[in-house]
Write an enzyme that holds these catalytic residues in place. Structure first.
Site, PDB file in Angstrom:
ATOM      1  N   ASP A  67       0.813  -1.214   0.000  1.00  0.00           N
ATOM      2  CA  ASP A  67       0.000   0.000   0.000  1.00  0.00           C
ATOM      3  C   ASP A  67       0.853   1.273   0.000  1.00  0.00           C
ATOM      4  O   ASP A  67       2.075   1.217   0.200  1.00  0.00           O
ATOM      5  CB  ASP A  67      -0.961   0.004   1.204  1.00  0.00           C
ATOM      6  CG  ASP A  67      -0.275  -0.388   2.524  1.00  0.00           C
ATOM      7  OD1 ASP A  67       0.968  -0.474   2.547  1.00  0.00           O
ATOM      8  OD2 ASP A  67      -0.987  -0.589   3.505  1.00  0.00           O
ATOM      9  N   ASN A 136      -7.765  -2.464  14.117  1.00  0.00           N
ATOM     10  CA  ASN A 136      -9.144  -2.847  13.754  1.00  0.00           C
ATOM     11  C   ASN A 136      -9.150  -4.042  12.792  1.00  0.00           C
ATOM     12  O   ASN A 136     -10.179  -4.367  12.223  1.00  0.00           O
ATOM     13  CB  ASN A 136      -9.873  -1.647  13.139  1.00  0.00           C
ATOM     14  CG  ASN A 136      -9.157  -1.098  11.907  1.00  0.00           C
ATOM     15  OD1 ASN A 136      -8.211  -1.715  11.404  1.00  0.00           O
ATOM     16  ND2 ASN A 136      -9.612   0.042  11.412  1.00  0.00           N
ATOM     17  N   HIS A 138      -7.275  -4.319  10.015  1.00  0.00           N
ATOM     18  CA  HIS A 138      -6.965  -4.061   8.613  1.00  0.00           C
ATOM     19  C   HIS A 138      -5.650  -4.721   8.208  1.00  0.00           C
ATOM     20  O   HIS A 138      -4.731  -4.861   9.006  1.00  0.00           O
ATOM     21  CB  HIS A 138      -7.019  -2.568   8.254  1.00  0.00           C
ATOM     22  CG  HIS A 138      -5.930  -1.710   8.774  1.00  0.00           C
ATOM     23  ND1 HIS A 138      -6.155  -0.534   9.447  1.00  0.00           N
ATOM     24  CD2 HIS A 138      -4.572  -1.824   8.695  1.00  0.00           C
ATOM     25  CE1 HIS A 138      -5.014   0.023   9.758  1.00  0.00           C
ATOM     26  NE2 HIS A 138      -4.033  -0.742   9.318  1.00  0.00           N
ATOM     27  N   GLU A 143      -9.587  -1.586   5.214  1.00  0.00           N
ATOM     28  CA  GLU A 143     -10.246  -1.271   6.473  1.00  0.00           C
ATOM     29  C   GLU A 143     -11.526  -2.105   6.618  1.00  0.00           C
ATOM     30  O   GLU A 143     -12.030  -2.639   5.621  1.00  0.00           O
ATOM     31  CB  GLU A 143     -10.619   0.224   6.482  1.00  0.00           C
ATOM     32  CG  GLU A 143      -9.418   1.170   6.435  1.00  0.00           C
ATOM     33  CD  GLU A 143      -8.794   1.428   7.809  1.00  0.00           C
ATOM     34  OE1 GLU A 143      -8.783   0.508   8.653  1.00  0.00           O
ATOM     35  OE2 GLU A 143      -8.309   2.549   8.016  1.00  0.00           O
TER      36      GLU A 143
END
Ligand code: GLP
Length: 251
Positions: A67, A136, A138, A143
């Site tokens: 990313d 969380n 990801h 996400e």
């Protein structure tokens, strides 16, 4: 999913680096999917040591990173391109022409996502994908969402991720709000996946990822469906799993 718990972050780096080194030794022309963040740093340090000792060469490898932040140039010290260069690439013999990362400066998202998918396809896919994990759940920057993303996509970062990143930027308004990321399908298409996590703050998400329901609300939980995943965590990150579901941990 194999889960290996190591004593501490340094040991985690050694175990994970040994797995990557085995891959590269067995297949010198491996395509390595690489990750940023604090989690893989001890792994990269160990890989650098192996290269310096003459035990490992990346000369024939290709790399494809997960990313990149939208809006940051490669020379911005918070870009993932900068991170990779300064935490691994400049210390080893990988050919920079064989390294790939989404271009955060490309404003046409559809164009950039298609380009990056084509790059990965042209490499024949990823042999070994290294991953960290967000609080969380990801992976890359996928996400929590209502469905799993397939190919490279542009993501609006959640407030918790933006908040977690604020510490790295001088001004709040400089913190990127979007990123390009490899999709879940691309990650799941890697032949082998290696996820690393350390610290007490990752204990809950590691437990959910390994032992919880498979749901796009916890993107990393989908890794339960892949048949060659190794999770390497230190004792702190593995603590909730050890307490609630020790059967998942390799003896
Ligand atoms: C970022 C990256 C992820 C990384 C995550 C966790 O969001 N895009 O690839 O896994 O941070 O970072 P850290 O390892 O620093 O906890």
């Amino acid at each position: 999913m194999r889960v290996i718990v190591t004593k501490n972050y340094e040991d985690l780096g050694r175990v994970a680096a040994n797995i990557i080194a085995s891959q590269v030794t067995l297949k010198p022309e491996s395509v390595l999917g690489l990750a940023t963040g604090s989690s893989p740093i001890s792994t990269y340090k160990e890989l650098i040591k192996k290269y310096e000792n003459g035990d490992l060469s990346f000369a024939k490898c290709h790399a494809a990173n997960l990313d990149e932040y939208v809006g940051l140039t490669k020379d911005n010290d918070q870009s993932y391109a900068y991170f990779m260069y300064n935490n691994l690439f400049k210390f080893v013999d990988i050919d920079m022409a064989n390294t790939n990362i989404p271009d955060g400066t490309e404003k046409d998202a559809a164009k950039e996502c298609a380009r990056y998918d084509a790059v990965i396809k042209s490499l024949g896919g990823v042999d070994l994908q290294l991953l960290g994990i967000g609080h969380n759940g990801h992976v890359g920057f996928n996400e929590p969402a209502d469905c799993f993303a397939k190919g490279t996509n542009i993501i609006n970062l959640t407030q918790s991720t933006i908040d977690a990143n604020t510490r790295f930027f001088e001004k709040k308004e400089d913190v990127p709000t979007q990123a390009y990321t490899m999709g879940i399908k691309t990650i799941m298409s890697a032949k082998k996946i290696l996820l690393v996590a350390s610290g007490k703050d990752k204990a809950e998400i590691i437990y959910k990822m390994v032992a919880g329901d498979i749901t796009p609300q916890v993107p990393a939980s989908v890794l339960q469906l892949h048949n060659d995943v190794i999770v390497v965590v230190d004792e702190a990150a593995g603590s909730l799993l050890a307490e609630k579901a020790p059967e998942y941990i390799e003896k």
